[in-house]
Design an enzyme around this catalytic site. Sequence first.
Site, PDB file in Angstrom:
ATOM      1  N   GLU A  66      -2.483  -8.921   6.711  1.00 20.59           N
ATOM      2  CA  GLU A  66      -1.920  -9.358   7.997  1.00 20.59           C
ATOM      3  C   GLU A  66      -2.160 -10.845   8.206  1.00 20.59           C
ATOM      4  OE1 GLU A  66      -0.071  -7.662  10.181  1.00 20.59           O
ATOM      5  OE2 GLU A  66      -0.100  -6.001   8.766  1.00 20.59           O
ATOM      6  N   GLY A 126       0.825  -1.206   0.000  1.00 18.65           N
ATOM      7  CA  GLY A 126       0.000   0.000   0.000  1.00 18.65           C
ATOM      8  C   GLY A 126       0.855   1.252   0.000  1.00 18.65           C
ATOM      9  N   ARG A 168     -39.054   1.346   5.166  1.00 12.16           N
ATOM     10  CA  ARG A 168     -39.565   0.604   4.018  1.00 12.16           C
ATOM     11  C   ARG A 168     -40.754  -0.236   4.460  1.00 12.16           C
ATOM     12  NH1 ARG A 168     -39.120  -0.185  -1.665  1.00 12.16           N
ATOM     13  NH2 ARG A 168     -39.226  -2.387  -2.158  1.00 12.16           N
TER      14      ARG A 168
END
Lengths: 662, 662
Positions: free
Chosen positions: B451, B198, B333
């Site tokens: 990791e 990264g 909803r």
Amino acid sequence: MASTVEGGDTALLPEFPRGPLDAYRARASFSWKELALFTEGEDMLRFKKTIFSALENDPLFARSPGADLSLEKYRELNFLRCRRIFEYDFLSVEDMFKSPLKVLTLIQCLGMYDCSLAAKYLIHSLVFGSAIYSSGSERHLTYIQKIFRMEIFGCFALTELSHGSNTKAIRTTAHYDPATEEFIIHSPDFEAAKFWVGNMGKTATHAVVFAKLYVPGDQCHGLHPFIVQIRDPKTLLPMPGVMVGDIGKKLGQNGLDNGFAMFHKVRVPRQSLLNRMGDVTPEGTYVSSFKDVRQHFGATLGSLSWSRVSIVSLAILNLKLAVAIALRFSATRRQFGPTEEEEIPVLEYPMQQWRLLPYLAAIYALDHFSKSLFLDLMELQQGLASGDRSTRQAELGREIHALASASKPLASWTTQQGIQECREACGGHGYLAMNRLGVLRDDNDPNCTYEGDNNILLQQTSNYLLGLLAHQVQVALAAYKWLVCYLLRETYQKLNQEKRSGSSDFEARNKCQVSHGRPLALAFVELTVVQRFHEHVHQPCVPPSLRAVLGRLSALYALWSLSRHAALLYRGGYFSGEQAGEVLESAVLALCSQLKDDAVALVDVIAPPDFILDSPIGRADGELYKNLWGAILQESKALERASWWPEFSVNKPVIGSLKSKL
Amino acid sequence: MASTVEGGDTALLPEFPRGPLDAYRARASFSWKELALFTEGEDMLRFKKTIFSALENDPLFARSPGADLSLEKYRELNFLRCRRIFEYDFLSVEDMFKSPLKVLTLIQCLGMYDCSLAAKYLIHSLVFGSAIYSSGSERHLTYIQKIFRMEIFGCFALTELSHGSNTKAIRTTAHYDPATEEFIIHSPDFEAAKFWVGNMGKTATHAVVFAKLYVPGDQCHGLHPFIVQIRDPKTLLPMPGVMVGDIGKKLGQNGLDNGFAMFHKVRVPRQSLLNRMGDVTPEGTYVSSFKDVRQHFGATLGSLSWSRVSIVSLAILNLKLAVAIALRFSATRRQFGPTEEEEIPVLEYPMQQWRLLPYLAAIYALDHFSKSLFLDLMELQQGLASGDRSTRQAELGREIHALASASKPLASWTTQQGIQECREACGGHGYLAMNRLGVLRDDNDPNCTYEGDNNILLQQTSNYLLGLLAHQVQVALAAYKWLVCYLLRETYQKLNQEKRSGSSDFEARNKCQVSHGRPLALAFVELTVVQRFHEHVHQPCVPPSLRAVLGRLSALYALWSLSRHAALLYRGGYFSGEQAGEVLESAVLALCSQLKDDAVALVDVIAPPDFILDSPIGRADGELYKNLWGAILQESKALERASWWPEFSVNKPVIGSLKSKL
């Protein structure tokens, strides 16, 4: 060009390139070519090869690894490819009737190339087309011709912004006006906008729109389908009164343009009503062709089943690709080993076998099941077409509907979990977009949702089974059968108990669904899949050399699926003592271990050519790192400096300079 | 600007806008503000508010719903935002030492805005920074200053193309040359390229590179970290001998530039070795500061635990956002209902409660656990810093390592499954990119892998537990404790049995991991999470008004987690008869039903402000359809005709025209 089954590059089943996968291929207990022929048949293998080769040789279908396509560009490309499929005309309408399974194969092949392409093609020619064919009448046949000439482009508009599963609550209206002999299609407000409709976003010119039909006197006759023109085919601009647009980026299938539409008093001729179920006379009288609602409902179920069976097929193709990638990766990726010097392929670890091999078995079992259910459905359809309205026909319709409603959840969930497992089993490399596991997962995801949320569909199956119980249908015993019977009895008792204690029918069903109805429906469809695959692999016609491997696949899928119900088997008393659970678990692990040397060859049977599979870590030559490294260096800008480099090198931050603003 | 806890728009905890969620908010059994204060404390709430407000008021952080960002653009934006974080300097280095939990909070806040931003910031300042701080010595402190002034940009280069988990097999070398007092960093071939790193793709100027250290005479001293400059900070162009690039698009976190690097005999000064564990004299003699390997290893474990605990935190923040979105959606909803006229919120269905509420409980339990483990780790670190090398310290280190290694899998998997459930529970609308559930899922996914793959990490925990058994450590009884003891005994016996029947240690462990080691490690960490949360919510200091709701959350998480082991509880004889399993299941459902009216308020506690949550269907005002419809119409080109419309309207296909090519 003539091609032979064996030998040569132009063969129907050419040899794989030599490489790191050879070791496993050599250890396989069977010939992958023999299994491919047994599973598919030569005609189907040839059909697949034709499609795959055409795509591979056509620059319009060229892969662009790691390309960063804009939504607009991806949709254009997908449309152009869909148009090209019509130019190839792989499967004429006559061929479809002659060999219906080829429809599934065509969809699987297109879907293996790109799910968005399969979806776009499927919605236009099969969903839109068959909605007109099965719900319309002779006056609508002209649309069918226009579909297959691509003069119009279609979509299927049922769901609305605020209503999906509960179709009865759909709010779009169609009022009949006898003065002009027209229906007036209208969306009362934006919550009633048609929403999520595939092909509607940018391309569709026509939609099958479901709306509540009203005749003069404001009498409502429920939901009916209408053909409504939404765009001008000459300009692709919206028709007057239609507000149509695109709902934007989705988690996957972004080559497909899902859209919305609101209708402001849009007038369509009386003939736009797809009138197989019911019609309106010019004067405004409603006439139904069905005598009772049950019959009407039964006929509708058939068409729902088509979509669900297709979804099973769409789900499985994604799982095939994912498992092929992950198993080839696992057979070539080495990590750790018995000594520090020697690293072994990760496929040798019982953990990796246990993570992946049950999904390989599931592919074979579910693929067989989806074909057999498709053929059942064909039989049903032919009965309907020939006017058979017998009780047997109605029962068959309900059984198929129950199986389709539960196998869609089973297949889409198995695929969802399987792809995730494959992604994780490939570690970081599985997280790299170019290796395709992400796209497969994203493209499969809607299979869990459309045509009804999985959990809701399972309710239809458990309701069906409860209905059977009322008719005293019983099944024999064996772990799975016992489980289904046990859950059926328990569900029935629990339901009655809830009702006796004052729950309404609605409440009682909801209260029983998590603990009873859901596992019941899943166990039932798993039993059916297991049973059909078991029968299939134990037929006398299975070549002796394939019996062992097919038997193991069948046993692994059955025991692995069963093991997920171990708690219920104990709870109901079918299992007792430590051993039962242990035996089940060890059997699964032993089968995994027995199948690991066959895994690569089993993948060779289901994997499409490398061009279609499109995953550097999953290529047939097994050159994992060379392929991956090559693909990365081929990406544009891989080694280039970022265009915004001065933002680091020149424009330095003053640390804490904005702290005073906090 | 001063802000008060209650009342007013500028309050620390402002009121929510009135709307469709009011009904649930009014039914909550407790005050969400009181729970927020109890869980976080006023100081931490203020800290969060400062960060969230700064981002919301800064146009650089403006949301662009549905935007179709190119990879290049997204990375630029993410870099600019990371730089801006340094300008805000939310948490000075001194504050970090004063209030270490704020580090976790800062990461969670940035991650809630965008995981790529949190990752970029975390890798540079914490992973790269603390690798230098904890592995280096005084001569490296100058780098730390440069990090916090952003004069350099860092990354952590451990994994290689062909090696991830098995770090011992890393192949990059560092040969010491006494003639020039330099190390020569070298990648033997492309399979040894550093990979997946990264920040390395486009931005890093410096890397902590792990390589095998060789001194003259070709003696290898194993893996050591070196600081290597990979790009010129003035130009961001690669340094001579370094081939560095970007690995391309990933499934998620695409604001972060993951990269690769190959070193061709790159010379770095002797002082580049981060020499806390071992050093090389100018003449080329290796000197270690540790007397025995075990001690050395124990010290290394501590730094691995940091990353794992951070990942637990990163995972949970994703689950918080997803559950907030799905529960607010479910409370507004409406679908189906007891009569055809009345539709009820889907949260009222036991199925929807069962799908979502256990994950809400898991958030509270795991969030508490991650903080408590972080504090344990701080204690360990302080001991190390003060030179404590006692046995207790070493044992604490191993226990924390075991907990971190299993809680990282537990949290990342719970989140992975939870987000998927949230996505499906929101139906089609959950599949729409703008509602953010897809991004959360994609951004969480690497938490299952980096990791160390989850399944491999669990092995470290089961090994730790087996080691404890050898030392006769015992624990008391209760379902979970029993389960851990049972699995521990079974694992131990199975392992011995395998060894007695001739398996090597390596084989035996692999054979036991699926059936024994894996469930053992999971049960152990679940027990610990359950225990810590139970103790936390039963402290005397818990306000009486919060006891009921916290007690229910704790019970739900415990029983739901336990219920997934029901088969094992039966198998080992802890459960027998139908009732045990039924009681467990009914208890879970009853707790779900008791918590449903609190669900919205519990979400209000964990949900960040709307700007951060960034999901039309999850906004605090509950105006589900208005927000969604508004967002769709705001998207660029929603109503526009596709640019490629003539491809349909003008360029018509000739059906079957390419058939002859097949």
